[in-house]
Each structure stands twice: as structure tokens, then as C-alpha cells.
Design a protein around this motif. Structure first.
Motif, PDB file in Angstrom:
ATOM      1  N   ARG A  33       8.604   1.010 -18.052  1.00  0.00           N
ATOM      2  CA  ARG A  33       9.170   0.578 -19.376  1.00  0.00           C
ATOM      3  C   ARG A  33      10.287   1.642 -19.623  1.00  0.00           C
ATOM      4  NH1 ARG A  33       5.290  -0.589 -22.235  1.00  0.00           N
ATOM      5  NH2 ARG A  33       4.969   1.639 -22.899  1.00  0.00           N
ATOM      6  N   ASP A  34       9.813   2.894 -19.492  1.00  0.00           N
ATOM      7  CA  ASP A  34      10.906   3.971 -20.013  1.00  0.00           C
ATOM      8  C   ASP A  34      12.166   4.052 -18.773  1.00  0.00           C
ATOM      9  OD1 ASP A  34       9.246   4.516 -21.853  1.00  0.00           O
ATOM     10  OD2 ASP A  34       8.313   6.465 -21.108  1.00  0.00           O
ATOM     11  N   SER A  35      11.640   3.505 -17.719  1.00  0.00           N
ATOM     12  CA  SER A  35      12.865   3.485 -16.538  1.00  0.00           C
ATOM     13  C   SER A  35      13.577   2.260 -16.605  1.00  0.00           C
ATOM     14  CB  SER A  35      12.110   3.983 -15.288  1.00  0.00           C
ATOM     15  OG  SER A  35      11.510   5.230 -15.130  1.00  0.00           O
ATOM     16  N   GLY A  36      13.288   1.300 -17.388  1.00  0.00           N
ATOM     17  CA  GLY A  36      14.089   0.248 -17.403  1.00  0.00           C
ATOM     18  C   GLY A  36      13.598  -0.993 -16.620  1.00  0.00           C
ATOM     19  N   PHE A  37      12.316  -1.003 -16.229  1.00  0.00           N
ATOM     20  CA  PHE A  37      11.558  -1.872 -15.411  1.00  0.00           C
ATOM     21  C   PHE A  37      10.751  -2.508 -16.355  1.00  0.00           C
ATOM     22  CE2 PHE A  37      12.349   1.566 -12.112  1.00  0.00           C
ATOM     23  CZ  PHE A  37      13.351   0.762 -11.524  1.00  0.00           C
ATOM     24  N   ASP A  38      11.225  -3.369 -17.188  1.00  0.00           N
ATOM     25  CA  ASP A  38      10.399  -3.756 -18.482  1.00  0.00           C
ATOM     26  C   ASP A  38       9.835  -5.093 -18.075  1.00  0.00           C
ATOM     27  OD1 ASP A  38      12.939  -4.594 -18.812  1.00  0.00           O
ATOM     28  OD2 ASP A  38      12.765  -4.112 -21.010  1.00  0.00           O
ATOM     29  N   ASP A  39      10.327  -5.665 -17.193  1.00  0.00           N
ATOM     30  CA  ASP A  39      10.146  -7.186 -16.743  1.00  0.00           C
ATOM     31  C   ASP A  39       8.966  -7.197 -15.481  1.00  0.00           C
ATOM     32  OD1 ASP A  39      11.685  -6.172 -14.660  1.00  0.00           O
ATOM     33  OD2 ASP A  39      12.832  -7.905 -14.567  1.00  0.00           O
ATOM     34  N   MET A  40       8.257  -6.023 -15.288  1.00  0.00           N
ATOM     35  CA  MET A  40       7.506  -6.044 -14.157  1.00  0.00           C
ATOM     36  C   MET A  40       6.206  -6.872 -14.388  1.00  0.00           C
ATOM     37  SD  MET A  40       6.365  -5.211 -11.219  1.00  0.00           S
ATOM     38  CE  MET A  40       7.765  -3.743 -10.892  1.00  0.00           C
ATOM     39  N   PRO A  41       5.907  -8.025 -13.739  1.00  0.00           N
ATOM     40  CA  PRO A  41       4.742  -8.680 -14.120  1.00  0.00           C
ATOM     41  C   PRO A  41       3.356  -7.889 -13.846  1.00  0.00           C
ATOM     42  CG  PRO A  41       6.135  -9.517 -12.017  1.00  0.00           C
ATOM     43  CD  PRO A  41       6.453  -8.394 -12.566  1.00  0.00           C
ATOM     44  N   ARG A  42       2.340  -8.574 -14.611  1.00  0.00           N
ATOM     45  CA  ARG A  42       0.958  -7.839 -14.092  1.00  0.00           C
ATOM     46  C   ARG A  42       0.765  -7.959 -12.926  1.00  0.00           C
ATOM     47  NH1 ARG A  42      -3.713  -6.941 -15.774  1.00  0.00           N
ATOM     48  NH2 ARG A  42      -5.623  -8.660 -15.427  1.00  0.00           N
ATOM     49  N   SER A  73       1.040 -16.471  -4.945  1.00  0.00           N
ATOM     50  CA  SER A  73       2.440 -16.879  -4.638  1.00  0.00           C
ATOM     51  C   SER A  73       3.364 -16.923  -5.885  1.00  0.00           C
ATOM     52  CB  SER A  73       2.373 -18.370  -4.223  1.00  0.00           C
ATOM     53  OG  SER A  73       3.670 -18.944  -3.654  1.00  0.00           O
ATOM     54  N   GLN A  74       2.700 -17.151  -7.113  1.00  0.00           N
ATOM     55  CA  GLN A  74       3.559 -17.281  -8.175  1.00  0.00           C
ATOM     56  C   GLN A  74       3.912 -15.637  -8.592  1.00  0.00           C
ATOM     57  OE1 GLN A  74       1.056 -19.254 -10.971  1.00  0.00           O
ATOM     58  NE2 GLN A  74       1.608 -21.168 -10.648  1.00  0.00           N
ATOM     59  N   LEU A  75       3.173 -14.766  -8.350  1.00  0.00           N
ATOM     60  CA  LEU A  75       3.597 -13.347  -8.710  1.00  0.00           C
ATOM     61  C   LEU A  75       4.662 -12.713  -7.765  1.00  0.00           C
ATOM     62  CD1 LEU A  75       3.093 -10.790  -9.809  1.00  0.00           C
ATOM     63  CD2 LEU A  75       1.252 -10.313  -8.137  1.00  0.00           C
ATOM     64  N   VAL A  76       4.536 -13.374  -6.408  1.00  0.00           N
ATOM     65  CA  VAL A  76       5.648 -12.820  -5.438  1.00  0.00           C
ATOM     66  C   VAL A  76       6.787 -13.826  -5.795  1.00  0.00           C
ATOM     67  CG1 VAL A  76       6.362 -13.183  -3.269  1.00  0.00           C
ATOM     68  CG2 VAL A  76       4.097 -12.221  -3.645  1.00  0.00           C
ATOM     69  N   ASP A  77       6.820 -15.067  -6.228  1.00  0.00           N
ATOM     70  CA  ASP A  77       7.958 -15.639  -6.795  1.00  0.00           C
ATOM     71  C   ASP A  77       8.697 -14.906  -8.032  1.00  0.00           C
ATOM     72  OD1 ASP A  77       7.651 -17.618  -5.143  1.00  0.00           O
ATOM     73  OD2 ASP A  77       6.854 -19.103  -6.346  1.00  0.00           O
ATOM     74  N   ALA A  78       7.926 -14.314  -8.817  1.00  0.00           N
ATOM     75  CA  ALA A  78       8.345 -13.651 -10.128  1.00  0.00           C
ATOM     76  C   ALA A  78       9.082 -12.506  -9.462  1.00  0.00           C
ATOM     77  CB  ALA A  78       7.577 -13.447 -10.999  1.00  0.00           C
ATOM     78  N   LEU A  79       8.366 -11.635  -8.716  1.00  0.00           N
ATOM     79  CA  LEU A  79       8.803 -10.642  -8.180  1.00  0.00           C
ATOM     80  C   LEU A  79      10.238 -10.650  -7.219  1.00  0.00           C
ATOM     81  CD1 LEU A  79       5.673  -8.490  -6.991  1.00  0.00           C
ATOM     82  CD2 LEU A  79       7.123  -8.005  -8.877  1.00  0.00           C
ATOM     83  N   VAL A  80      10.321 -11.937  -6.487  1.00  0.00           N
ATOM     84  CA  VAL A  80      11.651 -12.086  -5.791  1.00  0.00           C
ATOM     85  C   VAL A  80      12.642 -12.544  -7.162  1.00  0.00           C
ATOM     86  CG1 VAL A  80      12.669 -13.971  -4.449  1.00  0.00           C
ATOM     87  CG2 VAL A  80      10.516 -12.904  -3.694  1.00  0.00           C
ATOM     88  N   SER A  81      12.190 -13.405  -7.894  1.00  0.00           N
ATOM     89  CA  SER A  81      13.350 -14.010  -8.947  1.00  0.00           C
ATOM     90  C   SER A  81      13.774 -12.685  -9.783  1.00  0.00           C
ATOM     91  CB  SER A  81      12.890 -15.049  -9.719  1.00  0.00           C
ATOM     92  OG  SER A  81      11.849 -14.517 -10.746  1.00  0.00           O
ATOM     93  N   ARG A  82      12.911 -11.861 -10.023  1.00  0.00           N
ATOM     94  CA  ARG A  82      13.590 -10.862 -10.838  1.00  0.00           C
ATOM     95  C   ARG A  82      14.153  -9.599  -9.972  1.00  0.00           C
ATOM     96  NH1 ARG A  82       8.127 -10.651 -14.941  1.00  0.00           N
ATOM     97  NH2 ARG A  82       8.267 -12.631 -15.562  1.00  0.00           N
TER      98      ARG A  82
END
Length: 153
Positions: A33-42, A73-82
Motif C-alpha cells: 500500500r505504501d508503495s502504491g500497490f493498493d490493488d493487490m488481490p488477496r 483462475s479468477q485470481l490470475v485474471d485479476a493480476l493480469v487485468s491489474r
């Protein structure tokens, strides 16, 4: 509990493991969060770490998650889209998919490693490097006793 025993002596191991995992998770989330990666999925850092450390097919990257294929697969999709991962067909086997870190993914993986090292260093200062090594050996033996093929390779 006897007064001369440490507080954790009477806490069941699963509760201690969960609380310890929470310490690492909190440190990692805060650093990201402090480094600007506040959209990292669980659990996203787990996948990034697997790719960073092993360079993976999609199946390898999500093998240790302990979730359904659909959830992985949904987690990987989120990491790809972000913007953390790129997905591509495996050049050696078109039926398989490889995942690679983007520049953003590499930066997030580096922040995650830094956060983990910070917790490890605090722990070593508190109990000593030898105790940390012993704890690592004990946890490794516990994992190996499960027969889980995703660890220890």
C-alpha cells in the motif's frame, strides 16, 4: 498456565501459525500500500512470488494456493487485468499457458520480499537466528509430513 511459562505455551499450534501468518500478511499489505500497490488481490502476492521464484506455467503458479481451479483462475485474471502478470501460450505446448511478471509485477514482488525480510529480521533480533532456523526446519518437517507435492521440490 504457570506464571513462568510464556503466554504462547498454552496456545494451540494452528492458532499460533494463523497469527504468525497474519503478522507477515499485515507487513506485506502495508508495504505494498505504501508503495502504491493498493490493488493487490488477496493471495496475489503468493502467485507473484511463485512466478518470480520459479517462472511458471499457470498451473505451477497456482498449485500451492489450495483453492479451486476456478478461484485460482479468477485470481490470475485479476493480476493480469491489474497489470501484474502477462499470460501467453507455452511455446513448447500450446495447450499450456505461461505467466510472466510485468514490470509492475516485478516491483510488487520485490516490495513483498522486502517486507518479508523485515519481519524475518525482527524475528531474528527477538529470538536469534538459530531459533529462526530451527522454526523453519520444524515448519518444513510439518509440511513434508503432509505429503504435499507442491512444497519441497
Amino acid at each position: 498456565m504457570a506464571d513462568d511459562q510464556p503466554w504462547h505455551q498454552d496456545v494451540v499450534m494452528p492458532a499460533l501459525l494463523g497469527a504468525a501468518r497474519g503478522v507477515y500478511g499485515s507487513q506485506i499489505r502495508s508495504a505494498l500500500r505504501d508503495s502504491g500497490f493498493d490493488d493487490m488481490p488477496r493471495r496475489g502476492t503468493f502467485v507473484l512470488g511463485a512466478v518470480a521464484n520459479h517462472g511458471s506455467t499457470l498451473a505451477d503458479a497456482v498449485a500451492g494456493l489450495g483453492t479451486t481451479k476456478q478461484a485460482a483462475s479468477q485470481l490470475v485474471d485479476a493480476l493480469v487485468s491489474r497489470g501484474y502478470l502477462e499470460r501467453a501460450p507455452d511455446p513448447d505446448d500450446r495447450r499450456r499457458v505461461t505467466v510472466t511478471l510485468t514490470d509492475q509485477g516485478r516491483a510488487a514482488a520485490k516490495e513483498t520480499q522486502t517486507a518479508i525480510r523485515a519481519v524475518d529480521q525482527r524475528l531474528a533480533r527477538a529470538v536469534g537466528a538459530e531459533q529462526v532456523a530451527t522454526t523453519r526446519a520444524v515448519l518444513g518437517a510439518l509440511v513434508e509430513s503432509s505429503g504435499d507435492p507442491h512444497f519441497g521440490d
